[in-house]
Structures are given as C-alpha cells and as structure tokens.
Design a protein around this motif. Sequence first.
Motif, PDB file in Angstrom:
ATOM      1  N   ARG A  33      54.317   9.260  19.916  1.00 32.86           N
ATOM      2  CA  ARG A  33      54.812   9.062  18.560  1.00 32.86           C
ATOM      3  C   ARG A  33      54.751   7.576  18.223  1.00 32.86           C
ATOM      4  O   ARG A  33      54.625   6.731  19.119  1.00 32.86           O
ATOM      5  CB  ARG A  33      56.220   9.589  18.382  1.00 32.86           C
ATOM      6  CG  ARG A  33      57.316   8.873  19.154  1.00 32.86           C
ATOM      7  CD  ARG A  33      58.645   9.045  18.411  1.00 32.86           C
ATOM      8  NE  ARG A  33      58.562   8.469  17.088  1.00 32.86           N
ATOM      9  CZ  ARG A  33      59.089   9.058  15.991  1.00 32.86           C
ATOM     10  NH1 ARG A  33      59.735  10.183  16.080  1.00 32.86           N
ATOM     11  NH2 ARG A  33      58.977   8.471  14.806  1.00 32.86           N
ATOM     12  N   VAL A  34      54.853   7.275  16.922  1.00 34.14           N
ATOM     13  CA  VAL A  34      54.860   5.890  16.475  1.00 34.14           C
ATOM     14  C   VAL A  34      56.307   5.403  16.419  1.00 34.14           C
ATOM     15  O   VAL A  34      57.189   6.093  15.898  1.00 34.14           O
ATOM     16  CB  VAL A  34      54.200   5.751  15.089  1.00 34.14           C
ATOM     17  CG1 VAL A  34      54.258   4.297  14.614  1.00 34.14           C
ATOM     18  CG2 VAL A  34      52.762   6.226  15.148  1.00 34.14           C
ATOM     19  N   VAL A  35      56.547   4.224  16.975  1.00 34.59           N
ATOM     20  CA  VAL A  35      57.897   3.650  17.073  1.00 34.59           C
ATOM     21  C   VAL A  35      57.879   2.225  16.531  1.00 34.59           C
ATOM     22  O   VAL A  35      56.990   1.441  16.839  1.00 34.59           O
ATOM     23  CB  VAL A  35      58.381   3.639  18.544  1.00 34.59           C
ATOM     24  CG1 VAL A  35      59.740   2.957  18.665  1.00 34.59           C
ATOM     25  CG2 VAL A  35      58.457   5.059  19.086  1.00 34.59           C
ATOM     26  N   THR A  36      58.876   1.896  15.716  1.00 36.85           N
ATOM     27  CA  THR A  36      59.042   0.535  15.204  1.00 36.85           C
ATOM     28  C   THR A  36      59.954  -0.255  16.132  1.00 36.85           C
ATOM     29  O   THR A  36      61.035   0.217  16.497  1.00 36.85           O
ATOM     30  CB  THR A  36      59.661   0.545  13.795  1.00 36.85           C
ATOM     31  OG1 THR A  36      58.838   1.296  12.909  1.00 36.85           O
ATOM     32  CG2 THR A  36      59.815  -0.872  13.256  1.00 36.85           C
ATOM     33  N   GLU A  69      65.278   4.363   5.656  1.00 36.58           N
ATOM     34  CA  GLU A  69      66.062   3.579   6.616  1.00 36.58           C
ATOM     35  C   GLU A  69      65.551   2.137   6.659  1.00 36.58           C
ATOM     36  O   GLU A  69      64.370   1.898   6.905  1.00 36.58           O
ATOM     37  CB  GLU A  69      65.949   4.198   8.008  1.00 36.58           C
ATOM     38  CG  GLU A  69      66.730   3.481   9.097  1.00 36.58           C
ATOM     39  CD  GLU A  69      68.214   3.794   9.095  1.00 36.58           C
ATOM     40  OE1 GLU A  69      68.993   2.935   9.530  1.00 36.58           O
ATOM     41  OE2 GLU A  69      68.591   4.899   8.657  1.00 36.58           O
ATOM     42  N   PRO A  70      66.428   1.150   6.391  1.00 39.35           N
ATOM     43  CA  PRO A  70      65.980  -0.253   6.398  1.00 39.35           C
ATOM     44  C   PRO A  70      65.334  -0.660   7.723  1.00 39.35           C
ATOM     45  O   PRO A  70      65.725  -0.179   8.781  1.00 39.35           O
ATOM     46  CB  PRO A  70      67.291  -1.032   6.173  1.00 39.35           C
ATOM     47  CG  PRO A  70      68.196  -0.068   5.494  1.00 39.35           C
ATOM     48  CD  PRO A  70      67.856   1.279   6.060  1.00 39.35           C
ATOM     49  N   TYR A  71      64.342  -1.523   7.638  1.00 45.01           N
ATOM     50  CA  TYR A  71      63.623  -2.110   8.778  1.00 45.01           C
ATOM     51  C   TYR A  71      62.558  -1.198   9.390  1.00 45.01           C
ATOM     52  O   TYR A  71      61.546  -1.681   9.898  1.00 45.01           O
ATOM     53  CB  TYR A  71      64.582  -2.548   9.898  1.00 45.01           C
ATOM     54  CG  TYR A  71      65.510  -3.676   9.551  1.00 45.01           C
ATOM     55  CD1 TYR A  71      65.081  -5.001   9.625  1.00 45.01           C
ATOM     56  CD2 TYR A  71      66.813  -3.419   9.154  1.00 45.01           C
ATOM     57  CE1 TYR A  71      65.938  -6.041   9.310  1.00 45.01           C
ATOM     58  CE2 TYR A  71      67.682  -4.462   8.837  1.00 45.01           C
ATOM     59  CZ  TYR A  71      67.244  -5.768   8.917  1.00 45.01           C
ATOM     60  OH  TYR A  71      68.093  -6.794   8.602  1.00 45.01           O
ATOM     61  N   LEU A  72      62.766   0.120   9.396  1.00 44.15           N
ATOM     62  CA  LEU A  72      61.838   1.010  10.082  1.00 44.15           C
ATOM     63  C   LEU A  72      60.594   1.268   9.221  1.00 44.15           C
ATOM     64  O   LEU A  72      60.701   1.546   8.027  1.00 44.15           O
ATOM     65  CB  LEU A  72      62.509   2.336  10.435  1.00 44.15           C
ATOM     66  CG  LEU A  72      63.754   2.252  11.314  1.00 44.15           C
ATOM     67  CD1 LEU A  72      64.187   3.636  11.749  1.00 44.15           C
ATOM     68  CD2 LEU A  72      63.525   1.351  12.521  1.00 44.15           C
ATOM     69  N   THR A  73      59.420   1.203   9.843  1.00 40.99           N
ATOM     70  CA  THR A  73      58.160   1.365   9.111  1.00 40.99           C
ATOM     71  C   THR A  73      57.160   2.267   9.839  1.00 40.99           C
ATOM     72  O   THR A  73      55.975   2.240   9.537  1.00 40.99           O
ATOM     73  CB  THR A  73      57.503  -0.012   8.862  1.00 40.99           C
ATOM     74  OG1 THR A  73      57.316  -0.689  10.119  1.00 40.99           O
ATOM     75  CG2 THR A  73      58.361  -0.880   7.960  1.00 40.99           C
ATOM     76  N   SER A  74      57.620   3.056  10.782  1.00 39.21           N
ATOM     77  CA  SER A  74      56.698   3.887  11.569  1.00 39.21           C
ATOM     78  C   SER A  74      56.025   4.951  10.704  1.00 39.21           C
ATOM     79  O   SER A  74      54.809   5.168  10.812  1.00 39.21           O
ATOM     80  CB  SER A  74      57.440   4.533  12.743  1.00 39.21           C
ATOM     81  OG  SER A  74      58.572   5.263  12.297  1.00 39.21           O
TER      82      SER A  74
END
Length: 278
Positions: free
Chosen positions: A127-130, A8-13
């Motif tokens: 959780r980790v969130v971008t 998914e573009p932009y997301l890096t979590s």
Amino acid sequence: IVNGSECEPYLTSDHRIMVENAEQIVDGIVLAMKASGVSCAKVGIEDNKPDAIAAMREAASDKQNVEVVSLPARYPQGFEKTLIYSVTGRIVPNGKLPSAAKCVVMNVGTCAALSAAVRKGQPLIDRVVTVTGRVAKPTNFRVRIGTPLLDLIDQVGGLTDGVRKLIGGAMMGNAVSTLNLPITKNFGGFLALGEEAISAQESACIRCGRCMRACPMKLAPAKIDSLVRHGNYDGAIAAGAMNCMECGSCTYACPANRELTQSCRVAKAIARTKAKKS
C-alpha cells in the motif's frame, strides 16, 4: 461513491494514487459497479487536488457512467456520510449504513487494489503510505504490508529535532508507541509532530456551543463529555455517542481544551463491551 477526498491534514497517499494510478482506479470502479449491480459511480475529490481531478477525469473520459466530482476542501469531507451528502444530497440516517441511502462507498486505494486482484491475480500485499511532519524528507512510499515503520523513517533521513509526538494522523490518527510498528493495510500515514501536538491544560466548559457547531453529525459533544465524566454511559449513548465519527472537530474547536472526542470513544467502547457480555 468513490472516496478520493483525503481530508485528513498532512496525508497525501490517496492523492498520489490518483495521480499515478488513475486508470487502474477507474478499472477497479467499473469492476465494483458490476459486482454491486449499480448503474453509475461518482468519484468525490476535494478541489485542492486539481492534478488528481484532471488525472481521474482523463482516465474516466470514455466511461459515461463514471463521473469525477470536485468538492470543497473542508474537513471531514472524507467521512462516508458527509461524502454521500456532498455528492448526492442523500442523508444516511443515524445508526444506518450507506446502503440505507442506496449507496456503496469505496476508497480509491481499494478500487486500485480490486483491479490488481482481478486483472493480475495480485493479493493485497502492499500500500501507499505517507511519512511526513518533522522528518528530513517527507515522502510517499509504496511498501509491502508488514514493513517496520522504522525502515521508512530511515528512508526519509530520520526524525528532525523537536519531535514530541508520533501519530497516524493529525485529526483521527492513533498515537504511535514504537517505530517497530508494522505497516498494515489500514495504515495510511505517519506524522511526526512537535510542540503543536502537546495538549494545553483543560478548563471548565464555558457553554459556548462551538463543539456543536463544529460537529458534522449534529451532536452535543459537551453534553456527552459531561455524562461520561459523571459515569453516566447509558445517558451518553442516549445522547448519540454511538453516532460520533471521531473526527476530532469538537476537540479542535473547544476553547476550554477539553478532550470531547475521547469521551465519545470511551462511551462507545463501554457500550460495545456491554453488548458483547449480553
């Protein structure tokens, strides 16, 4: 199969989890293998994340039955059926689960959470969130589930000028209607977009076939769209709407700017409603 592709573009979590918690992920993989009774595991990571590949390979260096596989960076590599084919060459039949291809698919974040649950007795509480896009300082956060999104926006310095749309992901995310939205276990990221998010005026289908070439499930999105617009939902289901993974590739590729993915979503929603009534 462990999903570390995060296409998914932009997301890096997931990327950050692999870089910073690789050993915990590998431990969770070993636990998952024992629980499911499988003899080997493969971690699929796109080749645009070399640091994540290196970290995971180092963490798995003493595990002969855990292999880290570098995959081409292409969308939608992270979809489970696409991932299974890329890693193993096996095809999951339409309408079937990964078990039909003798595979179990888990996300890297799930593996890390599994390790924490077994080794530390820690439930899934964070959780980790971008948070990225048109914000002052794009950042990944580890946050408690239930934290309001507004708190994260404050932490990144707020939204910048020109924001026109708030969404959970550029391709598959849902629109965010309020910044008071609580973070849930399924919330991977938040994206603030500007003019680029405004849909252009749609026109008639020009029968170019680009949507068919873009569809990873080999469907005919334009045909499904036409059937839905004419109220023929049974026909749309027969044409394969239930197999749509809602990746948005067809809509992105359509030169007529037609909401093809949305038509598949409508057909699937109506089919599920009918199934509940029957």
